[in-house]
Design an enzyme around this catalytic site. Structure first.
Site, PDB file in Angstrom:
ATOM      1  CB  SER A 265      -0.870   0.033   1.254  1.00 46.24           C
ATOM      2  OG  SER A 265      -0.137   0.539   2.358  1.00 46.24           O
ATOM      3  CG  ASP A 266       1.664   5.806  -1.368  1.00 45.34           C
ATOM      4  OD1 ASP A 266       2.612   5.860  -0.569  1.00 45.34           O
ATOM      5  OD2 ASP A 266       1.544   6.607  -2.314  1.00 45.34           O
ATOM      6  CE1 TYR A 267       5.504   6.942   5.536  1.00 41.90           C
ATOM      7  CE2 TYR A 267       3.583   8.032   6.448  1.00 41.90           C
ATOM      8  CZ  TYR A 267       4.909   7.648   6.552  1.00 41.90           C
ATOM      9  OH  TYR A 267       5.635   7.993   7.664  1.00 41.90           O
TER      10      TYR A 267
END
Ligand code: NOJ
Length: 723
Positions: A265-267
């Site tokens: 996932s992104d941050y």
């Protein structure tokens, strides 16, 4: 244990459910080091106890080999399974030696330059403890207001695809266990670059046809090149954030493309499902992301909190969990981490590998290859015999020219324009006068008089202008993309004092340079060129290097033209009058043409290239045959130079509206003085395909054209028929 001996399935079998979940949780390295006990605040916010840190599978954002080794050593002592952590970082355009921003590399139109830079970045990053980089970013972009256009290779799907694949191949090499290689992660899947109005994190609404035709090809090219990891984007795509978008993640990515690498996932992207208003229930959020194939959750805590329960309650099968964990363990194995958990990194190696003269030289050549000579009335190159030079403007002597996402690069490492010219011309008199700030809210005119005075007495003036490096990159969108602050005021006064002035411009995006273009006889655009930017600028200004970059993303005449891109669909009411004349009831603007100031593919040279002929070996093609296109170019000058020969295609009649032109091939080639070369391209039926109304990827028989030149300025065209 030799890596070939590690049986990751056996390892998996001995892991508890909690340990398996840990492999799928990624947190910042600041929570892991010796001083981590002090970082209780942010961890508490996430709801994760310090004691959990030894269960993690990977981490990001650490500072070099020493920190990585300390964290890894501690981790291996504490983890009963002795599974090494995987260390990740955003190595976007260099680790310590910084080369031009990706948009600049796009301008080089040279995959070999991209590969050389990426290999250097991999070598340095690996020595500094990085095992996976969140690169390449191949988001297709059309709107220069978006701050992250700097990370992309621009507005052409083919160029983005070629450059993305080149990065993957160069970062990963043939063997990830080789300490010169690291794993790559393609991002941000998908269409993050389509943010409405160019505002970062904004929603994206795009038809499936558009998505497939323009936005998706570069991600696919990276997957075909073997990229090990993929990151879904922050944005919602047609109503659903990518991390929970089943159509995107399951149908397209897994079913159609067969991607079987690790998905991260992104941050905090899973955490942001709340803010998106999708769900307040993070157990559901975790399930949604997991069901969409997300293996690792970065910097939010839904997997930590809920994944084990979801498995225990039968909502996620243990087999699916095992598969996700295996993907992570397999990557660790491929990296050779079970054999050498440090992947060859050490502070000594980091010191000796980073920022060497060889690496500086690569960065310098890349900066030279990326610079675009936007305009030249003949004033450039400047003579090295010049006695007195005025360097005017906020970029005259600053070393803040790395650009965003410069990883471990330091401003102090960067060669400024002043330093570059000083070492090229040790005896010249160089007067530096900053004149004004480049910031939009610093409007002091105090320095202008000194700049004018400096210009008055000089044999040549170099106006060093641009936007500050922090004005592009993540979260840095702009509504006005001109030169910020009072730089134009400075430019007007300086040019009035001495018209013998050229502009050297710096930015992370295409800027609106319409007025500057009228004022100065030459503009050389450097992007953010990196560590050796000033040396490259000096080489180019004084003709030691010959500019060869081409515009990878249109420079608009006015911000109101955004989004502007060369490969736009035909309209029923196209303009037939010259671009500057407004034409009622046709698709155009009052008071501003449709064309950009500098189109895609434009870029001048100190050589003079003449396109002499474009020949096709046949004027008909079948689905199984090919056409050979031969383009002959003459370097009609006394100076050797490089030219990017571009091939554009237009499908004249089709059941869906087609772009007025599309780049289908290019080659950067060197031509000696007065040398003539013929470049050949093969055109085959798959290159003519498009998505029909039902999103089938097809070609339709009929007439096509092939042209060369650059967008908006095609110089030679031939047509053929597809049977
Ligand atoms: C957020 C950015 O969108 C992404 O590109 C980056 O890789 C991660 N943060 C990690 O730094």
């Amino acid at each position: 244990m030799a890596r070939s001996d590690v049986d990751v399935k056996k390892l998996l079998a001995q892991m508890t459910l909690e340990e398996k979940v840990g492999q799928l949780v990624q947190l910042n390295a600041m929570f892991l080091g010796e001083s981590s006990a002090e970082i209780t605040g942010p961890l508490e916010k996430l709801g994760i106890p310090q004691s959990y840190m030894s269960k993690l599978g990977s981490t990001l954002n650490f500072h070099g080999a020493q920190e990585m080794m300390d964290i890894q050593r501690k981790h291996l002592e504490e983890d009963r399974n002795h599974i090494p952590l995987m260390f990740m970082m955003d190595v976007i355009h260099g680790f310590r030696t910084i080369f031009p921003i990706p948009l600049g590399l796009g301008a080089s139109f040279d995959p070999e330059t991209v590969k050389e830079c990426s290999r250097m970045a991999a070598r340095e990053a690996s020595a500094g403890g990085v095992q996976v980089t969140f690169t390449p970013m191949v988001d297709y972009v059309r709107d220069a207001r978006w701050g992250r256009v700097m990370e992309s290779c621009g507005e052409d799907p083919y160029l983005n695809s070629v450059m993305g694949a080149a990065q993957v191949e160069a970062f990963q090499g043939d063997d990830l266990a080789d300490h010169d290689n690291i794993a790559a992660c393609v991002k941000h899947f998908a269409a993050y670059g389509g943010a409405e109005a160019g505002r970062d994190y904004n929603t994206v609404e795009i038809s499936e046809r558009l998505l497939r035709e323009y936005y998706l090809p570069a991600y696919k090219a990276c997957i075909d090149a073997g990229v090990k990891m993929l990151m879904p984007s922050f944005n919602s795509l047609n109503g659903v954030p990518s991390i929970a978008n089943k159509w995107l993640m399951n149908k397209v990515l897994k079913d159609e493309w067969g991607f079987d690498g690790v998905i991260i996932s992104d941050y905090n992207a899973i955490g942001e499902l709340k803010k998106h208003g999708i769900t307040d229930d993070m157990r559901l959020g975790a399930k949604m992301a997991f069901d969409c194939g997300c293996d690792i959750e970065m910097m939010s805590s839904s997997y930590y909190k809920h994944l084990a329960d979801l498995v225990n309650d039968g909502e996620i099968s243990e087999q699916k969990l095992d598969e996700a964990v295996l993907r992570v363990l397999e990557l660790k194995k491929e990296l050779g981490l079970f054999e050498d958990p440090y992947h060859g990194a050490s502070p000594e190696k980091e010191n000796s590998v980073c920022l060497t003269p060889e690496h500086r030289d690569i960065a310098r050549r890349a900066a030279e290859a990326s610079a675009v000579l936007l305009k030249n009335d003949g004033i450039l190159p400047l003579s090295e015999d010049i006695k007195r030079i005025a360097l005017v403007g906020p970029f005259a002597a600053t070393n803040e020219i790395k650009g965003s996402w410069s990883c471990n690069g330091e401003n102090e490492d960067c060669v400024s324009v002043y330093e570059g010219i000083r070492s090229l011309l040790p005896n010249a008199e160089i007067i530096v006068a900053e004149g004004c700030s480049a910031k939009y809210d610093e409007l002091s005119e105090e320095g202008i008089d000194a700049a004018v005075a400096a210009a008055k007495g000089a044999d040549a003036v170099v106006l060093c202008l641009g936007e500050p490096q922090k004005y592009s990159g993540e979260g840095n969108s702009r509504a006005d993309i001109g030169l910020p602050g009072i730089q134009m005021q400075l430019a007007r006064k300086v040019i009035a004092a001495n018209p013998n002035a050229v502009a050297l411009t710096f930015s992370g995006r295409p800027l609106v340079l319409t007025e500057l273009d009228k004022l100065v006889p030459a503009i050389l655009h450097m992007w953010f060129p990196g560590t050796e930017g000033g040396s490259a600028a000096a080489d180019l200004l004084f003709g030691r290097a010959n500019p060869s970059g081409k515009v990878p993303m249109s420079f608009p005449k006015a911000v109101g033209q955004c989004p502007i891109y060369y490969n736009h669909p035909s309209t029923g009411r196209p303009k037939s009058k010259p671009d500057e004349i407004h034409q009622p009831y046709s698709s155009n603007y009052i008071g501003c043409g449709n064309l950009p100031l500098y189109p895609f593919g434009h870029g001048l040279s100190y050589s003079s290239f003449v396109y002499e002929s474009l020949e096709l070996d046949t004027d008909t093609m079948t689905k199984d045959s090919e056409i050979t296109v031969s383009i002959t170019v003459l370097n009609d000058s006394d100076r050797a130079g490089k030219e990017v020969v571009q091939l554009y295609m237009h499908d004249i009649w089709a059941s869906a509206v087609r772009p007025i032109q599309s780049l289908i091939a290019f080659e950067k080639t060197e031509l000696g003085a007065h040398e003539r070369k013929t470049i050949t391209f093969k055109v085959r039926e798959p290159m003519l395909r498009f998505y029909d109304l039902d999103c089938n990827h097809i070609s339709e028989p009929g007439e096509f054209t092939l042209s060369t030149g650059c967008a908006d300025h095609l110089v030679l065209t031939k047509s053929f028929t597809l049977k």
